[in-house]
Write a protein that holds these residues in place. Sequence first.
Motif, PDB file in Angstrom:
ATOM      1  N   SER A 137       0.819  -1.209   0.000  1.00  0.00           N
ATOM      2  CA  SER A 137       0.000   0.000   0.000  1.00  0.00           C
ATOM      3  C   SER A 137       0.853   1.258   0.000  1.00  0.00           C
ATOM      4  O   SER A 137       1.172   1.774   1.072  1.00  0.00           O
ATOM      5  N   GLY A 138       1.208   1.747  -1.170  1.00  0.00           N
ATOM      6  CA  GLY A 138       1.968   3.000  -1.211  1.00  0.00           C
ATOM      7  C   GLY A 138       1.042   4.192  -1.095  1.00  0.00           C
ATOM      8  O   GLY A 138       0.923   4.829  -0.046  1.00  0.00           O
ATOM      9  N   GLY A 139       0.312   4.452  -2.180  1.00  0.00           N
ATOM     10  CA  GLY A 139      -0.554   5.641  -2.242  1.00  0.00           C
ATOM     11  C   GLY A 139      -1.606   5.679  -1.156  1.00  0.00           C
ATOM     12  O   GLY A 139      -1.858   6.731  -0.564  1.00  0.00           O
ATOM     13  N   ALA A 140      -2.212   4.525  -0.887  1.00  0.00           N
ATOM     14  CA  ALA A 140      -3.292   4.516   0.105  1.00  0.00           C
ATOM     15  C   ALA A 140      -2.767   4.921   1.480  1.00  0.00           C
ATOM     16  O   ALA A 140      -3.428   5.644   2.231  1.00  0.00           O
ATOM     17  N   THR A 141      -1.556   4.461   1.808  1.00  0.00           N
ATOM     18  CA  THR A 141      -0.989   4.826   3.107  1.00  0.00           C
ATOM     19  C   THR A 141      -0.662   6.318   3.153  1.00  0.00           C
ATOM     20  O   THR A 141      -0.885   6.978   4.167  1.00  0.00           O
ATOM     21  N   PHE A 142      -0.173   6.860   2.022  1.00  0.00           N
ATOM     22  CA  PHE A 142       0.088   8.306   1.988  1.00  0.00           C
ATOM     23  C   PHE A 142      -1.207   9.111   2.102  1.00  0.00           C
ATOM     24  O   PHE A 142      -1.235  10.169   2.724  1.00  0.00           O
ATOM     25  N   ILE A 143      -2.277   8.592   1.491  1.00  0.00           N
ATOM     26  CA  ILE A 143      -3.585   9.276   1.615  1.00  0.00           C
ATOM     27  C   ILE A 143      -3.970   9.324   3.097  1.00  0.00           C
ATOM     28  O   ILE A 143      -4.333  10.361   3.649  1.00  0.00           O
ATOM     29  N   LYS A 144      -3.846   8.158   3.731  1.00  0.00           N
ATOM     30  CA  LYS A 144      -4.199   8.064   5.155  1.00  0.00           C
ATOM     31  C   LYS A 144      -3.353   9.038   5.985  1.00  0.00           C
ATOM     32  O   LYS A 144      -3.860   9.806   6.800  1.00  0.00           O
ATOM     33  N   GLN A 145      -2.016   9.009   5.744  1.00  0.00           N
ATOM     34  CA  GLN A 145      -1.118   9.857   6.526  1.00  0.00           C
ATOM     35  C   GLN A 145      -1.421  11.340   6.279  1.00  0.00           C
ATOM     36  O   GLN A 145      -1.384  12.147   7.203  1.00  0.00           O
ATOM     37  N   SER A 146      -1.749  11.676   5.016  1.00  0.00           N
ATOM     38  CA  SER A 146      -2.054  13.086   4.717  1.00  0.00           C
ATOM     39  C   SER A 146      -3.287  13.546   5.487  1.00  0.00           C
ATOM     40  O   SER A 146      -3.327  14.674   5.988  1.00  0.00           O
ATOM     41  N   ILE A 147      -4.291  12.666   5.564  1.00  0.00           N
ATOM     42  CA  ILE A 147      -5.516  13.056   6.276  1.00  0.00           C
ATOM     43  C   ILE A 147      -5.247  13.171   7.779  1.00  0.00           C
ATOM     44  O   ILE A 147      -5.731  14.085   8.441  1.00  0.00           O
ATOM     45  N   VAL A 148      -4.431  12.251   8.293  1.00  0.00           N
ATOM     46  CA  VAL A 148      -4.050  12.352   9.714  1.00  0.00           C
ATOM     47  C   VAL A 148      -3.308  13.673   9.946  1.00  0.00           C
ATOM     48  O   VAL A 148      -3.618  14.422  10.888  1.00  0.00           O
ATOM     49  N   ASP A 149      -2.346  13.999   9.077  1.00  0.00           N
ATOM     50  CA  ASP A 149      -1.556  15.229   9.247  1.00  0.00           C
ATOM     51  C   ASP A 149      -2.432  16.476   9.146  1.00  0.00           C
ATOM     52  O   ASP A 149      -2.273  17.429   9.909  1.00  0.00           O
ATOM     53  N   TRP A 150      -3.358  16.436   8.181  1.00  0.00           N
ATOM     54  CA  TRP A 150      -4.266  17.580   8.010  1.00  0.00           C
ATOM     55  C   TRP A 150      -5.080  17.791   9.291  1.00  0.00           C
ATOM     56  O   TRP A 150      -5.208  18.912   9.784  1.00  0.00           O
ATOM     57  N   THR A 151      -5.600  16.676   9.828  1.00  0.00           N
ATOM     58  CA  THR A 151      -6.407  16.763  11.055  1.00  0.00           C
ATOM     59  C   THR A 151      -5.562  17.315  12.199  1.00  0.00           C
ATOM     60  O   THR A 151      -6.005  18.192  12.955  1.00  0.00           O
ATOM     61  N   LEU A 152      -4.334  16.816  12.303  1.00  0.00           N
ATOM     62  CA  LEU A 152      -3.463  17.275  13.391  1.00  0.00           C
ATOM     63  C   LEU A 152      -3.153  18.758  13.248  1.00  0.00           C
ATOM     64  O   LEU A 152      -3.093  19.485  14.245  1.00  0.00           O
ATOM     65  N   SER A 153      -2.990  19.219  11.999  1.00  0.00           N
ATOM     66  CA  SER A 153      -2.677  20.640  11.815  1.00  0.00           C
ATOM     67  C   SER A 153      -3.876  21.495  12.242  1.00  0.00           C
ATOM     68  O   SER A 153      -3.711  22.558  12.828  1.00  0.00           O
ATOM     69  N   LYS A 154      -5.079  21.013  11.977  1.00  0.00           N
ATOM     70  CA  LYS A 154      -6.273  21.764  12.406  1.00  0.00           C
ATOM     71  C   LYS A 154      -6.373  21.791  13.921  1.00  0.00           C
ATOM     72  O   LYS A 154      -6.856  22.746  14.514  1.00  0.00           O
ATOM     73  N   LEU A 155      -5.928  20.713  14.547  1.00  0.00           N
ATOM     74  CA  LEU A 155      -5.993  20.640  16.015  1.00  0.00           C
ATOM     75  C   LEU A 155      -4.830  21.365  16.665  1.00  0.00           C
ATOM     76  O   LEU A 155      -4.828  21.552  17.886  1.00  0.00           O
ATOM     77  N   ALA A 156      -3.837  21.771  15.860  1.00  0.00           N
ATOM     78  CA  ALA A 156      -2.647  22.478  16.347  1.00  0.00           C
ATOM     79  C   ALA A 156      -1.983  21.725  17.505  1.00  0.00           C
ATOM     80  O   ALA A 156      -1.681  22.302  18.546  1.00  0.00           O
ATOM     81  N   LEU A 157      -1.779  20.428  17.316  1.00  0.00           N
ATOM     82  CA  LEU A 157      -1.206  19.617  18.404  1.00  0.00           C
ATOM     83  C   LEU A 157       0.327  19.589  18.377  1.00  0.00           C
ATOM     84  O   LEU A 157       0.951  18.943  19.216  1.00  0.00           O
ATOM     85  N   GLY A 158       0.930  20.236  17.397  1.00  0.00           N
ATOM     86  CA  GLY A 158       2.404  20.295  17.372  1.00  0.00           C
ATOM     87  C   GLY A 158       3.024  19.182  16.546  1.00  0.00           C
ATOM     88  O   GLY A 158       2.347  18.238  16.127  1.00  0.00           O
TER      89      GLY A 158
END
Length: 310
Positions: A137-158
């Motif tokens: 799973s190359g792309g699918a894992t990057f999709i997942k990680q991007s969504i996690v990162d996006w969520t974290l950036s909205k939460l400003a968790l550092g």
Amino acid sequence: MVQLNVLLADAQQQASNHEANSMLNSMFNKENLDKFKIGVDQVVQLLAQTLDVQQKPFSGIFPHELAKQFADIDLNQPLFDIQEALTEVTQLYLKDAVYFNNPRYLAHLNCPIVYQSILAELMATAINTAVETWDQSGGATFIKQSIVDWTLSKLALGKQADGVFTSGGTQSNLMAMLLARDFQCQQHTGHINKQQGLPQDFKRLKIFTSQVSHFSIQKAAAILGLGYDSVVSVPCDEYFRMDVNALNQAIEQCQQQGDIVMAIVATAGTTDFGSIDPLAQIAAIAKQSGAWFHVDAAYGGGLLINLSFG
Ligand SMILES: Cc1ncc(COP(=O)(O)O)c(C=O)c1O
């Protein structure tokens, strides 16, 4: 006798050939693409008809009435084709399903979904990527990680923050309480639960959460071997938000008894009221008391989308 055995073996072989053939005819691949498209079209038409006739969110059928219709279903008898399957599923499922997309639906917090999600779901299911390893799973894992990162950036968790997808609120709360429990045991006594199991004095571990938080906190406590009694129910104010004075009092009492403030669980969007606990104040109390701070945003987390695109 030998002849009979040969005949039986032949029949078995034919049956298994037939099964293998019908499986091959049903695989999602290039050869079966036309059949797949027809099937998708049939499903979309059925959904369109269903939405067309649907006047109210729910037929009101009782489970015992519905159960009667399932009595004659024989899963050992495959249906002839997709049309037959759709007729059956209309009767057993669509006719009496609850439609969240109906404007008159108010009963629970379930929401209608956007059609783009259904398209994404179709694609993800068709490819059926196994996201557990990079080689699968190359792309699918990057999709997942991007969504996690996006969520974290909205939460400003550092920068240190990370996340995983879970099946929902129950699993997230369980995971949070597992982390909290193991962290506090190591912190207080150097005990490593992963290796040694629970310490003898595990009953000292207490979880604080409001009286209207989700029941999965209690369930998590039970699964983690701490029991329902480890969860201290903190009263709310008139808007169903955790009362911080009551929280302070409960923590003080806990500490006086020599117990450990294992975790404070705030809720951002309570199940029945949508109320959001005073997160900043509770975070400060958690820091001061050395508690693990967890926010259950299973419901209110959706606000992140609203804040970003709303
Ligand atoms: C605030 C809150 N937490 C947790 C849950 C449990 O979530 P799930 O049903 O996805 O496990 C819910 C479900 O309604 C909820 O509202």
